[in-house]
Design an enzyme around this catalytic site. Structure first.
Site, short mmCIF file in Angstrom:
data_model
loop_
_atom_site.label_atom_id
_atom_site.label_comp_id
_atom_site.label_asym_id
_atom_site.label_seq_id
_atom_site.Cartn_x
_atom_site.Cartn_y
_atom_site.Cartn_z
N TYR A 148 -74.25 -2.60 22.56
CA TYR A 148 -73.40 -2.31 23.59
C TYR A 148 -72.77 -3.51 24.06
O TYR A 148 -72.25 -3.51 25.25
CB TYR A 148 -74.43 -1.76 24.70
CG TYR A 148 -74.82 -0.46 24.50
CD1 TYR A 148 -74.65 0.28 23.51
CD2 TYR A 148 -75.77 0.33 25.25
CE1 TYR A 148 -75.09 1.63 22.92
CE2 TYR A 148 -76.38 1.47 25.06
CZ TYR A 148 -75.83 2.25 23.98
OH TYR A 148 -76.59 3.33 23.63
N LYS A 151 -85.54 0.55 12.86
CA LYS A 151 -85.08 1.10 11.85
C LYS A 151 -85.15 0.28 10.67
O LYS A 151 -84.03 -0.07 9.87
CB LYS A 151 -83.91 1.93 11.81
CG LYS A 151 -83.53 2.75 10.79
CD LYS A 151 -84.44 3.90 10.50
CE LYS A 151 -84.12 4.97 9.54
NZ LYS A 151 -85.22 5.83 8.85
N ASP A 160 -84.21 8.89 27.04
CA ASP A 160 -83.86 10.22 27.55
C ASP A 160 -84.74 11.35 26.97
O ASP A 160 -85.00 12.27 27.59
CB ASP A 160 -82.35 10.52 27.19
CG ASP A 160 -81.27 9.91 28.04
OD1 ASP A 160 -81.92 9.13 29.05
OD2 ASP A 160 -80.19 10.18 28.05
N ASP A 165 -86.58 7.36 13.92
CA ASP A 165 -86.77 8.98 13.57
C ASP A 165 -88.22 9.39 13.74
O ASP A 165 -88.29 10.40 14.33
CB ASP A 165 -86.13 9.12 12.13
CG ASP A 165 -86.59 8.20 11.29
OD1 ASP A 165 -87.51 7.26 11.46
OD2 ASP A 165 -86.41 8.46 10.31
N ASP A 207 -82.07 3.82 24.37
CA ASP A 207 -81.13 4.56 25.32
C ASP A 207 -81.39 5.97 24.98
O ASP A 207 -81.73 6.85 25.85
CB ASP A 207 -79.59 4.46 25.15
CG ASP A 207 -78.74 4.97 26.07
OD1 ASP A 207 -79.03 5.70 26.86
OD2 ASP A 207 -77.51 4.73 25.88
#
Length: 341
Positions: free
Chosen positions: A132, A179, A240, A212, A236
């Site tokens: 970002y 990851k 959620d 994942d 992010d």
């Protein structure tokens, strides 16, 4: 007096922030609210700048800040959102995004009744690096041979300080999510910083998951998490997911923090929701609980606990907006919380 900058923003932002400010005011703590009502999409559409240097200075001079929501369907460019929220995060170095997820009532959980439901965790998201930052570019844009590049930036300083913060707030465990099996260089850096922090905190359990697998476990058994720490983009998404299994994004609170400076920017997660703006259907719980995080970080821990308890009681009694199964409008839902303080 303690000055709090207030940016109501767009859509339902002014509606829910009003309830949060009224709830803070109810404690009689002498907070002085500096309202920046002009920081919104209307200003951006007129001037091309929503948050000017003077506004940033006003926010920085405050003890903390409370934000409603940024976003308007009239503004297609991502430059508006970046110019407000990301500018504040980057320029004030608010490197911790603190996202608690706590199930307020079993009836709100999307999990099956035979599944564990007592969700109470925190996702700590690195807030000033990652994908970002806006680093990257495009070559031959708009054509069939276009090349688009977004750089996932991680630094040792940025990674180590957010991982360290996660260990300092953990009750029992920190789960670091990356990851590294596919994103080698950034993953290796996060792994080293996580192991170093774990060695400094031998009393806190440390666990690692790939993103994942973490997403899968967040859905199947979110009760297994205490503190999750991860990078900007993974955080992010996972925050959620945590909000969803804890009853919905309308109840989700967040804080953007610089722990060393003691400054925080507090905001509900739900966004501006332009489809319901002005209908008085907006849920104020996320904004009110964000105000509770602000109170706790100011040192008003008893008041913060009272606020959380009042929200729990109002939700348990069904005195909520329709998204939580009630029939109250935004103002009456806020009143229901304040009546239980």
């Amino acid at each position: 007096m303690t000055r709090i900058a207030v940016i109501p923003g767009d859509g339902i932002g002014p509606e829910v922030v009003e309830q949060a400010v009224m709830t803070l005011d109810a404690f009689g703590l002498g907070l002085d609210f500096d309202h920046l009502d002009h920081v919104n999409a209307g200003t951006y559409l007129r001037t091309g700048v929503a948050l000017c240097d003077e506004d940033v200075a006003r926010v920085a001079a405050s003890r903390s800040a409370l934000l409603g929501a940024i976003g308007d369907p009239r503004v297609a460019s991502p430059a508006y959102g970046r110019g407000v929220l990301l500018r504040l995060r980057f320029e004030l170095d608010l490197y911790v995004n603190h996202r608690p997820a706590r199930l307020l009532s079993d009836r709100l959980s999307p999990l099956r009744p035979d599944r564990p439901r007592a969700v109470d965790c925190v996702v700590i998201r690195e807030n000033t690096e990652g994908l970002y930052t806006g680093m990257g570019g495009a070559l031959r844009a708009g054509g069939e041979h276009e090349i688009a590049l977004d750089i996932d930036l991680s630094t040792h300083r940025g990674t180590s300080r957010v991982v360290e913060h996660a260990f300092t707030i953990a009750r029992r465990e920190v789960c670091m999510v990356d990851k590294a099996n596919a994103v080698e260089h950034g993953g290796s850096l996060w792994q080293r910083c996580w192991r170093a922090a774990a060695a400094r905190h031998p009393d806190v359990a440390a666990r690692h998951l790939y993103v994942d697998a973490a997403a899968m476990r967040m859905v199947t058994d979110p009760t297994g998490f205490d503190v999750v720490v991860t990078n900007n983009s993974y955080g992010d998404i996972l925050s959620d997911v945590a909000s969803a299994v804890a009853g919905g994004i309308g109840t989700a609170a967040s804080a953007n923090l610089n722990p060393e400076r003691g400054f925080g920017l507090y905001e509900p997660v739900h966004g501006s929701a332009p489809d319901i703006a002005g209908t008085r259907a907006a849920n104020p719980v996320g904004a009110i609980l964000s105000a509770g995080l602000l109170l706790a970080d100011l040192g008003h821990t008893a008041e913060a606990a009272a606020l959380r308890n009042a929200v729990d009681l109002a939700v348990a009694d069904g005195e909520t907006t329709p998204d939580l199964g009630g029939s109250l409008d935004t103002g009456k839902a806020g009143q229901a919380v304040r009546a239980r303080l």
